[in-house]
Structure formats: C-alpha cells, structure tokens
Scaffold this active site. Structure first.
Site, PDB file in Angstrom:
ATOM      1  N   ASN A   1       0.798  -1.220   0.000  1.00  0.00           N
ATOM      2  CA  ASN A   1       0.000   0.000   0.000  1.00  0.00           C
ATOM      3  C   ASN A   1       0.834   1.275   0.000  1.00  0.00           C
ATOM      4  OD1 ASN A   1      -2.449  -1.331  -0.126  1.00  0.00           O
ATOM      5  ND2 ASN A   1      -2.647  -1.491   2.100  1.00  0.00           N
TER       6      ASN A   1
ATOM      7  N   ILE B   1     -15.393   7.003  -5.542  1.00  0.00           N
ATOM      8  CA  ILE B   1     -14.275   7.946  -5.607  1.00  0.00           C
ATOM      9  C   ILE B   1     -14.741   9.353  -5.232  1.00  0.00           C
ATOM     10  CG2 ILE B   1     -13.045   6.565  -7.312  1.00  0.00           C
ATOM     11  CD1 ILE B   1     -13.966   8.588  -9.446  1.00  0.00           C
TER      12      ILE B   1
ATOM     13  N   ASP C   1      -7.715  -4.479   7.178  1.00  0.00           N
ATOM     14  CA  ASP C   1      -7.048  -5.524   6.401  1.00  0.00           C
ATOM     15  C   ASP C   1      -6.564  -6.690   7.257  1.00  0.00           C
ATOM     16  OD1 ASP C   1      -7.498  -4.296   4.001  1.00  0.00           O
ATOM     17  OD2 ASP C   1      -5.506  -3.418   3.819  1.00  0.00           O
TER      18      ASP C   1
ATOM     19  N   CYS D   1     -10.573  -5.266  -5.038  1.00  0.00           N
ATOM     20  CA  CYS D   1     -11.298  -6.329  -4.343  1.00  0.00           C
ATOM     21  C   CYS D   1     -12.781  -6.002  -4.217  1.00  0.00           C
ATOM     22  CB  CYS D   1     -10.713  -6.536  -2.942  1.00  0.00           C
ATOM     23  SG  CYS D   1      -9.135  -7.393  -2.941  1.00  0.00           S
TER      24      CYS D   1
ATOM     25  N   ARG E   1      -7.601  -0.772  -7.772  1.00  0.00           N
ATOM     26  CA  ARG E   1      -8.071   0.348  -6.955  1.00  0.00           C
ATOM     27  C   ARG E   1      -7.049   1.487  -6.917  1.00  0.00           C
ATOM     28  NH1 ARG E   1     -12.541   2.960  -5.310  1.00  0.00           N
ATOM     29  NH2 ARG E   1     -12.076   4.251  -3.513  1.00  0.00           N
TER      30      ARG E   1
ATOM     31  N   ARG F   1     -17.018   1.239  -2.833  1.00  0.00           N
ATOM     32  CA  ARG F   1     -15.921   2.166  -2.547  1.00  0.00           C
ATOM     33  C   ARG F   1     -15.897   3.204  -3.664  1.00  0.00           C
ATOM     34  NH1 ARG F   1     -10.506  -1.071  -1.212  1.00  0.00           N
ATOM     35  NH2 ARG F   1     -11.012  -2.235  -3.094  1.00  0.00           N
TER      36      ARG F   1
END
Length: 422
Positions: free
Chosen positions: A23, A123, A306, A116, A92, A121
């Site tokens: 990440n 923007i 996570d 995922c 993503r 999710r």
C-alpha cells in the site's frame, strides 16, 4: 487461473521475512510523475498489483526496471494524461495517478478503479477534495472523468469527506508540486501515508502537521530524490504472526514495526497469543487457551480492516463468543460463508457484524478466494484443517502477498500451486 492445494494440520515454525508495503509502493509509483529525475525504490514487492500499476505507468509513457526488490522508475518522457481504461478498472490504486497527472499537466482523464469486491468504494471523497482545490470535473459519455485544474495560486482549505487513505495521498500528490498553499483536515494518518509525506519532504517538499492537527502543504517548484526504501508491509507482518500462532507453531516475523501495529498487537496479546517484539522482530511461541475478543475496525491508529479477516480464525480457536464489527467497508464479512464450509460457527448480526463461537476444529474443503485478505485467511484455515483443501482463484492472493506459498512452505506448510484450465 490457479489454485492452491494444501495439506492441513501443519504447524508453521521458523523465520519469515516480510516484503515491502504494497500500500506504499502502489503510491510511490505515481509519485515518480512529479519528480524531475528518476527514482529507485528499495524493498518493492513483485506482486500482481504492483505489476498492474507499473503497466499503467508504461502505457502513460514511463519506464521501469525491476532488479530483485529494487524498482527504478523514469517518468521524464510522459506526455499522456489519460489512464488506460482496461487496467484502471482492475486496480483500486490506479486512482492515485489522478493527483500527479493534474499536478504535471493540469488535466487528467481517469476511469473508476477496480480492486477487491469488498463493498461499495466510490471515488467521491477524491473528487470532492479536488473540487475544493479549484479543480473542475466532468463525467464524460465514455464513463471517464475529465479533471482540469483552474486555480493555480493562492490558499485553499480542504475538509476531507472521510479519512480515506487513497484520497489523502491523491490530494497530497497533487498539491506537493504546485503554486498553492493548502490546509487539510480529517486526513488519513496510516503509516504508509505518513511515510509518503516523509519521502516527498526528502525530495524537497514542504508538508507538515501544525499544532492544530491540520496538514499544511506549501507547493514547491521542484521535487527530486534519487533513492528511497518502502516500509515493511505491516499487514503481511500481522498476518504471518497470526498464521504461526494459529497453527500451533513458533517462530519470528521481521521486520515487525510494533508502533505501526499497536492496536492489532494489543488485541492478540490480550487473547493470550504469545508474542513479544524486540528490535523490530516479533517472536511468536506456541499459544494456548485463546480468549474471546471484540474488535471494531477503524482508521489508523484503530484496528486495521485488512487484518480483520484472519482474526476470524483466532475467534475460532477461542473459548467462547467473539465479535467482529467491520466499520470501514460494507459487506466485507462475506468470506465467512466460505469458512462456514470448513466448520466455522458464526451468526451474523446484519451485514457488518459477526458473532463467532469457538473453539472449532476446521475440516478440509474446496473453497474460493473472494478477495485478497479473505484469500490469505482461507489459506491459513486450510493449514489448520484436517485433510487436504483446495483454494480456487489463488491468483487473487498474489495481488498482495509476494511468493506466499514459498514463504509458508519454508515454515513447514505443504502447499502446491496448480494452474487450472481456463
């Protein structure tokens, strides 16, 4: 398409080395667009998501070389501000190219990102932050978003709609090399975000947190840094520490940066997981009499979403009822249906809360990896189960875990990758 074939009841013992933070590296690649010279990134994991992000860079006109864990990027010759549609919708982190493209070209043409399947999710938080900077946004007929920077000087105040990691990083990457002075509130503070800020400042940026807790960015004309190193992946570190404990083994996980995993480490210690940390090495010993727990995911420094899914396996070993509340993403508990096939005893309280009853002995089963974090959870569950299990769509796990079967097999697992006919 590939599958993992796993022989269960294998305890994990030994030492595991954690790869670089997925990440963070996914955001350091777009950072190269606003640097005036090439950059080398040490400790870069060669995983599927990173490969997709690099391919997006190449299609924009950038160049890269991967040598071991060192990634070298050269974005000096990029002239294109439109992201590739097909790749963008599979990743993503593709959204984080928006800020650097806007910074460099004052324009960006992007598509809604993929990733995922863990709930909605949008923007919106990204677009809202850009609008507060004077960026005009139109939704085109082909489904893309066209952004154009209209405010080129002065001061702006940005109230982030939510503590979104990628939205915070996106707006930082836009403002770092600009003629604007910005104050940002309600920003994400995850370690990967703060290290991105550190690297930008190392390159000559002016970003700091003031006494009121706001992030202040004074845009600069030039940014340049030759070589940096990514953080170790804290999610991988926590996952492997749990895997060793859950399979009844003992070993070490390094680097394990305890300050970045404080909430997670406290919870598992309180559950009687035998873990100690010294000099960025976690020592895990055989852990018995696991206690039930209650967790609720939250932005950093809260419990990381996570690491929520592997905690369901700890709940299965506990004596009593544990509760998992997912507050970050809707419907991220869907993987529990797969674990129920393996014997997990769970009751759902709405879509985002689960009550898990232990102890449970898992049985072997054929299951399918629904997403990255759930996939690694199913893999660990298969190691705990009696018999042979098969996990389909193993390539989803490859998106975020480097050489996962090799690392686990080195600890004593028996995992074979099988390539499936399409």
């Amino acid at each position: 398409m590939s599958s993992f074939v796993i022989k269960g009841k294998k305890s994990l013992n030994g030492n595991v080395e954690v790869s670089g933070a997925k990440n963070e590296v996914l955001k350091l690649i777009p950072l190269s667009l606003i640097l005036s010279k090439p950059i080398s990134i040490d400790n870069s994991p060669e995983i599927e998501d990173v490969k997709k992000q690099l391919e997006l860079l190449r299609l924009l006109g950038g160049e890269y070389q991967f040598e071991g864990s060192q990634l070298r990027l050269n974005s000096q010759n990029i002239t294109n501000f439109t992201l590739n549609r097909e790749l963008s919708t599979k990743l993503r982190a593709s959204i984080v190219y928006t800020g650097p493209l806007l910074s460099r070209f004052k324009r960006a043409n992007i598509f809604c990102p993929g990733g995922c399947a863990i709930g909605l999710r949008s923007i919106d938080s990204h677009l809202d932050a850009f609008r507060q900077c004077g960026v005009e946004i139109s939704h085109e007929a082909n489904g893309s978003y066209f952004l154009e920077a209209k405010k080129n000087e002065g001061e702006v105040s940005i109230q982030m709609a939510e503590k979104s990691v990628t939205a915070t990083e996106n707006i930082i990457l836009y403002l770092a090399k600009s003629s604007l002075v910005a104050t940002i509130s309600n920003f994400a503070r995850e370690p990967e975000v703060m290290d991105l800020i550190r690297i930008i400042n190392l390159a000559g940026g002016r970003i700091n947190e003031n006494s009121d807790g706001f992030l202040r960015i004074e845009g600069v004309e030039d940014l340049s840094v030759e070589r940096v190193s990514a953080l170790p992946d804290r999610i991988e570190a926590g996952t492997f520490a749990l895997a060793i404990a859950l399979t009844g083994g003992s070993g070490t996980v390094s680097p394990y940066i305890e300050k970045d995993l404080r909430s997670f480490t406290k919870v598992i210690r309180d559950c009687n997981v035998n873990i100690s940390v010294k000099d960025d090495v976690a020592y895990i010993e055989k852990s018995d009499d696991i206690k039930p727990f209650v967790i609720e995911t939250a932005p950093y420094p809260g419990f990381p979403t996570d690491l929520q899914s592997p905690m369901s396996l700890l709940a299965a070993k506990a004596n009593g009822k544990s509760i998992i509340r997912e507050k970050m993403f809707d419907n991220r508990l869907g993987y529990l249906k797969q674990l129920q096939k393996m014997g997990l005893k769970v009751e759902m309280v709405g879509p985002n809360e689960a009550q898990i009853f232990g102890p449970t002995d898992f049985v072997s089963c054929n299951v399918e990896s629904p997403d990255l974090r759930s996939g690694i959870t199913l893999l660990i569950a298969a190691l705990m189960a009696q018999g042979e299990s098969i996990i389909e769509k193993a390539q989803i796990i490859d998106r975020g875990y480097e050489k996962v079967e090799q690392k686990l097999n080195n600890l004593g697992a028996q995992i074979i990758r099988r390539e499936d006919a399409v």
